[in-house]
Design a protein around this motif. Sequence first.
Motif, PDB file in Angstrom:
ATOM      1  N   UNK A  69       1.655 -11.464  10.808  1.00 46.68           N
ATOM      2  CA  UNK A  69       1.555 -10.499   9.718  1.00 46.68           C
ATOM      3  C   UNK A  69       2.925 -10.269   9.090  1.00 46.68           C
ATOM      4  N   UNK A  70       2.920  -9.590   7.962  1.00 46.67           N
ATOM      5  CA  UNK A  70       4.151  -9.137   7.322  1.00 46.67           C
ATOM      6  C   UNK A  70       4.259  -7.630   7.531  1.00 46.67           C
ATOM      7  N   UNK A  71       5.467  -7.106   7.523  1.00 45.69           N
ATOM      8  CA  UNK A  71       5.655  -5.667   7.671  1.00 45.69           C
ATOM      9  C   UNK A  71       4.919  -4.912   6.560  1.00 45.69           C
ATOM     10  N   UNK A  72       4.858  -5.516   5.381  1.00 47.70           N
ATOM     11  CA  UNK A  72       4.183  -4.872   4.246  1.00 47.70           C
ATOM     12  C   UNK A  72       2.662  -4.798   4.418  1.00 47.70           C
ATOM     13  N   UNK A  73       2.118  -5.460   5.448  1.00 51.95           N
ATOM     14  CA  UNK A  73       0.685  -5.373   5.736  1.00 51.95           C
ATOM     15  C   UNK A  73       0.324  -4.034   6.373  1.00 51.95           C
ATOM     16  N   UNK A  74       1.337  -3.239   6.734  1.00 50.12           N
ATOM     17  CA  UNK A  74       1.131  -1.989   7.460  1.00 50.12           C
ATOM     18  C   UNK A  74       1.728  -0.826   6.678  1.00 50.12           C
ATOM     19  N   UNK A  75       1.126   0.340   6.870  1.00 46.93           N
ATOM     20  CA  UNK A  75       1.679   1.551   6.264  1.00 46.93           C
ATOM     21  C   UNK A  75       1.430   2.719   7.205  1.00 46.93           C
ATOM     22  N   UNK A  76       2.293   3.703   7.124  1.00 43.75           N
ATOM     23  CA  UNK A  76       2.167   4.919   7.923  1.00 43.75           C
ATOM     24  C   UNK A  76       1.201   5.851   7.192  1.00 43.75           C
ATOM     25  N   UNK A  77       0.111   6.227   7.896  1.00 39.38           N
ATOM     26  CA  UNK A  77      -0.930   7.031   7.241  1.00 39.38           C
ATOM     27  C   UNK A  77      -1.494   8.076   8.194  1.00 39.38           C
ATOM     28  N   UNK A  78      -2.149   9.059   7.627  1.00 38.97           N
ATOM     29  CA  UNK A  78      -2.723  10.157   8.393  1.00 38.97           C
ATOM     30  C   UNK A  78      -4.045   9.759   9.032  1.00 38.97           C
ATOM     31  N   UNK A  79      -4.269  10.316  10.205  1.00 36.73           N
ATOM     32  CA  UNK A  79      -5.542  10.076  10.879  1.00 36.73           C
ATOM     33  C   UNK A  79      -6.708  10.683  10.112  1.00 36.73           C
ATOM     34  N   UNK A  80      -6.429  11.602   9.196  1.00 40.17           N
ATOM     35  CA  UNK A  80      -7.487  12.202   8.375  1.00 40.17           C
ATOM     36  C   UNK A  80      -8.226  11.138   7.553  1.00 40.17           C
ATOM     37  N   UNK A  81      -7.554  10.029   7.210  1.00 42.95           N
ATOM     38  CA  UNK A  81      -8.204   8.956   6.455  1.00 42.95           C
ATOM     39  C   UNK A  81      -9.415   8.394   7.192  1.00 42.95           C
ATOM     40  N   UNK A  82      -9.397   8.476   8.514  1.00 39.42           N
ATOM     41  CA  UNK A  82     -10.457   7.887   9.316  1.00 39.42           C
ATOM     42  C   UNK A  82     -11.541   8.885   9.700  1.00 39.42           C
ATOM     43  N   UNK A  83     -11.376  10.124   9.281  1.00 42.35           N
ATOM     44  CA  UNK A  83     -12.378  11.159   9.539  1.00 42.35           C
ATOM     45  C   UNK A  83     -13.163  11.492   8.267  1.00 42.35           C
ATOM     46  N   UNK A  84     -12.820  10.841   7.159  1.00 39.12           N
ATOM     47  CA  UNK A  84     -13.474  11.106   5.875  1.00 39.12           C
ATOM     48  C   UNK A  84     -14.715  10.229   5.698  1.00 39.12           C
ATOM     49  N   UNK A  85     -15.639  10.672   4.846  1.00 44.11           N
ATOM     50  CA  UNK A  85     -16.777   9.814   4.512  1.00 44.11           C
ATOM     51  C   UNK A  85     -16.275   8.497   3.914  1.00 44.11           C
ATOM     52  N   UNK A  86     -16.929   7.412   4.276  1.00 38.90           N
ATOM     53  CA  UNK A  86     -16.543   6.101   3.759  1.00 38.90           C
ATOM     54  C   UNK A  86     -15.516   5.379   4.620  1.00 38.90           C
ATOM     55  N   UNK A  87     -14.960   6.075   5.603  1.00 39.05           N
ATOM     56  CA  UNK A  87     -14.010   5.436   6.511  1.00 39.05           C
ATOM     57  C   UNK A  87     -14.770   4.491   7.437  1.00 39.05           C
ATOM     58  N   UNK A  88     -14.074   3.496   7.986  1.00 41.27           N
ATOM     59  CA  UNK A  88     -14.758   2.599   8.930  1.00 41.27           C
ATOM     60  C   UNK A  88     -15.329   3.383  10.108  1.00 41.27           C
TER      61      UNK A  88
END
Length: 173
Positions: free
Chosen positions: A61-80
């Motif tokens: 992978x490249x470093x740009x393939x990753x980003x620092x994000x909140x766990x709230x993104x995964x608790x929202x509707x539409x999240x995996x």
Amino acid sequence: MTMDTPFNVLFLCTGNSARSVIAEALMNKEGAGRFKAYSAGSMPTGRVNPHVRPIVESCGFQLTDFRSKSWEEFAKPGAPALDFIFTVCDNAAGEVCPIWPGQPMTAHWGVPDPAAVEGSEAQIGAAFAEAARLLGNRIRLFLNLPLASLDRMSLQARLREIGERADQASSAQ
């Protein structure tokens, strides 16, 4: 649990800048399409630690393939829909997590924070390599579990055991 579709795995840490990103890269490489890994943090730093670069690049992978994000993104509707959630730092393990849809299996796989290490570039690099080694041990143990034949309680016990005993087993070899 069936193997018809990839299992979604979320690695959590406080800052989502080092350990959880390393785990995400390792799982996506080692899981070979059977698993799709993500990472997030309770208080994301907003940037991935640059010392993660050689590790993610070794995974293809490249470093740009990753980003620092909140766990709230995964608790929202539409999240995996998450199947497994692993905390990889002690702070995140003790925090009150969002409500995860679907009741994913959870375990704590704590690893010392390489981003907290001070010293020479070699010492810092060694700390990041050690974090990757520890996380890799846990991930390989997890990937070798007979997921389809374990009931939920047995699987939960095995996931916790990996976090508690992975280092003991690897240091005895």
